[in-house]
Design a protein around this motif. Structure first.
Motif, PDB file in Angstrom:
ATOM      1  N   THR A 150       0.830  -1.206   0.000  1.00 25.33           N
ATOM      2  CA  THR A 150       0.000   0.000   0.000  1.00 25.33           C
ATOM      3  C   THR A 150       0.863   1.253   0.000  1.00 25.33           C
ATOM      4  O   THR A 150       0.589   2.219  -0.717  1.00 25.33           O
ATOM      5  CB  THR A 150      -0.930   0.008   1.225  1.00 25.33           C
ATOM      6  OG1 THR A 150      -1.790  -1.130   1.165  1.00 25.33           O
ATOM      7  CG2 THR A 150      -1.769   1.279   1.260  1.00 25.33           C
ATOM      8  N   GLU A 151       1.928   1.234   0.791  1.00 27.09           N
ATOM      9  CA  GLU A 151       2.829   2.387   0.851  1.00 27.09           C
ATOM     10  C   GLU A 151       3.558   2.571  -0.472  1.00 27.09           C
ATOM     11  O   GLU A 151       3.761   3.706  -0.929  1.00 27.09           O
ATOM     12  CB  GLU A 151       3.818   2.200   1.991  1.00 27.09           C
ATOM     13  CG  GLU A 151       3.159   2.293   3.367  1.00 27.09           C
ATOM     14  CD  GLU A 151       4.016   1.731   4.479  1.00 27.09           C
ATOM     15  OE1 GLU A 151       5.044   1.101   4.165  1.00 27.09           O
ATOM     16  OE2 GLU A 151       3.652   1.907   5.652  1.00 27.09           O
ATOM     17  N   ALA A 152       3.966   1.460  -1.108  1.00 26.26           N
ATOM     18  CA  ALA A 152       4.643   1.553  -2.401  1.00 26.26           C
ATOM     19  C   ALA A 152       3.726   2.155  -3.455  1.00 26.26           C
ATOM     20  O   ALA A 152       4.139   2.997  -4.261  1.00 26.26           O
ATOM     21  CB  ALA A 152       5.119   0.169  -2.843  1.00 26.26           C
ATOM     22  N   ILE A 153       2.467   1.735  -3.445  1.00 23.51           N
ATOM     23  CA  ILE A 153       1.488   2.289  -4.385  1.00 23.51           C
ATOM     24  C   ILE A 153       1.282   3.769  -4.114  1.00 23.51           C
ATOM     25  O   ILE A 153       1.201   4.589  -5.041  1.00 23.51           O
ATOM     26  CB  ILE A 153       0.163   1.518  -4.278  1.00 23.51           C
ATOM     27  CG1 ILE A 153       0.353   0.077  -4.753  1.00 23.51           C
ATOM     28  CG2 ILE A 153      -0.930   2.199  -5.093  1.00 23.51           C
ATOM     29  CD1 ILE A 153      -0.818  -0.826  -4.452  1.00 23.51           C
ATOM     30  N   GLY A 154       1.236   4.138  -2.821  1.00 24.11           N
ATOM     31  CA  GLY A 154       1.049   5.540  -2.458  1.00 24.11           C
ATOM     32  C   GLY A 154       2.178   6.433  -2.921  1.00 24.11           C
ATOM     33  O   GLY A 154       1.982   7.615  -3.181  1.00 24.11           O
ATOM     34  N   ARG A 155       3.390   5.864  -3.017  1.00 22.58           N
ATOM     35  CA  ARG A 155       4.534   6.662  -3.496  1.00 22.58           C
ATOM     36  C   ARG A 155       4.498   6.850  -4.996  1.00 22.58           C
ATOM     37  O   ARG A 155       5.307   7.591  -5.557  1.00 22.58           O
ATOM     38  CB  ARG A 155       5.850   5.976  -3.107  1.00 22.58           C
ATOM     39  CG  ARG A 155       6.123   5.981  -1.605  1.00 22.58           C
ATOM     40  CD  ARG A 155       7.587   5.701  -1.327  1.00 22.58           C
ATOM     41  NE  ARG A 155       8.011   4.444  -1.917  1.00 22.58           N
ATOM     42  CZ  ARG A 155       7.943   3.265  -1.306  1.00 22.58           C
ATOM     43  NH1 ARG A 155       7.428   3.186  -0.083  1.00 22.58           N
ATOM     44  NH2 ARG A 155       8.369   2.161  -1.894  1.00 22.58           N
TER      45      ARG A 155
END
Length: 251
Positions: A161-166
């Motif tokens: 989720t954090e990777a997608i958010g970046r």
């Protein structure tokens, strides 16, 4: 993260703080982890995990990435280099050289360090022209490329989720990588170049490195994953076998 809880009774030293520290470092060896993940996987009290993690951070055995997760610190790599015990790198040169001979492309091994992928071994293909960008020791953001996809695709849900958010990759892309077991990319970093990658797994099944082929599209085609995915998966399994102590199948 594919780490599993380890009983504190296994290989216990009898020194409580050392055994708890060993548990924490074992989890972080599989990749960055939040305080919550460390607590759940180790079974230790949250306050104990927080205190130990902060102490390890002070002596550079642990650090934090840009998202505040704990990850292995630079002192770990320094100690490994000083001891000369990096079995993965000892085997990587031969495997990379074989891939270069079979494909004519450059073969590289990347490890994740926080939000970066670092080239830790390379076998340059003749005339590929990317030596400067992908030379040994070069660190690149985890926002593009087949190697970055592989290093992120098997993260825990929070990490994905954090990777997608970046803004690096979408959920569909990373899900597809997990399903097919490889990733590929076109024109990342330089037009006219392609890359394909497969994950190298450690003893507990977590992804510890990305094995990458890259070269001109005229050499690797516009579908390098479909063309070389199976070859990369087999080669990555051979490297992973060095870490697990078990012979790779079909090697």
């Amino acid at each position: 993260m594919n780490a599993v809880a380890v009983s504190t009774e296994e290989r216990a030293s009898g020194v409580g703080v050392l055994d708890k520290t060993s548990l924490l470092l074992g989890v972080l060896a599989e990749g960055p982890a939040s305080l919550r993940t460390l607590t759940e996987v180790t079974g230790l009290h949250r306050a104990t995990v927080h205190r130990l993690a902060q102490a390890l951070e002070c002596i550079r055995l642990v650090t934090r990435d840009s998202m505040g997760r704990f990850t292995l610190g630079p002192r770990i790599e320094e100690l490994a280099e000083e001891a000369g015990r990096d079995r993965l790198l000892e085997s990587a040169d031969r495997v990379l050289a074989e891939l270069r001979v079979r494909t004519g492309a450059s073969a590289r091994l990347y490890r994740r360090h926080g939000d970066l992928k670092v080239c830790v071994a390379t076998a340059e293909g003749p005339g590929t022209g990317r030596q400067a960008r992908s030379a040994l020791g070069v660190a690149l953001p985890l926002k593009a490329g087949a190697g970055a996809q592989v290093l992120l695709a098997w993260e825990d849900p929070d990490g994905i989720t954090e990777a997608i958010g970046r803004g690096g990759f979408g959920a569909v892309t990373l899900t597809k990588v997990r399903q097919q077991g490889w990733a590929h990319s076109l024109g990342v970093g330089e037009l006219g170049f392609a890359a394909a990658a497969a994950p190298v797994r450690g003893a507990t099944g977590g992804v510890v490195a990305a094995l990458v082929l890259d070269g001109p599209i005229t050499l690797l085609s516009r579908a390098p994953g479909r063309l070389y995915g199976g070859l990369l998966i087999d080669a990555a399994a051979r490297l992973g076998a060095v870490l697990t102590g078990w012979p790779a199948q079909n090697s």
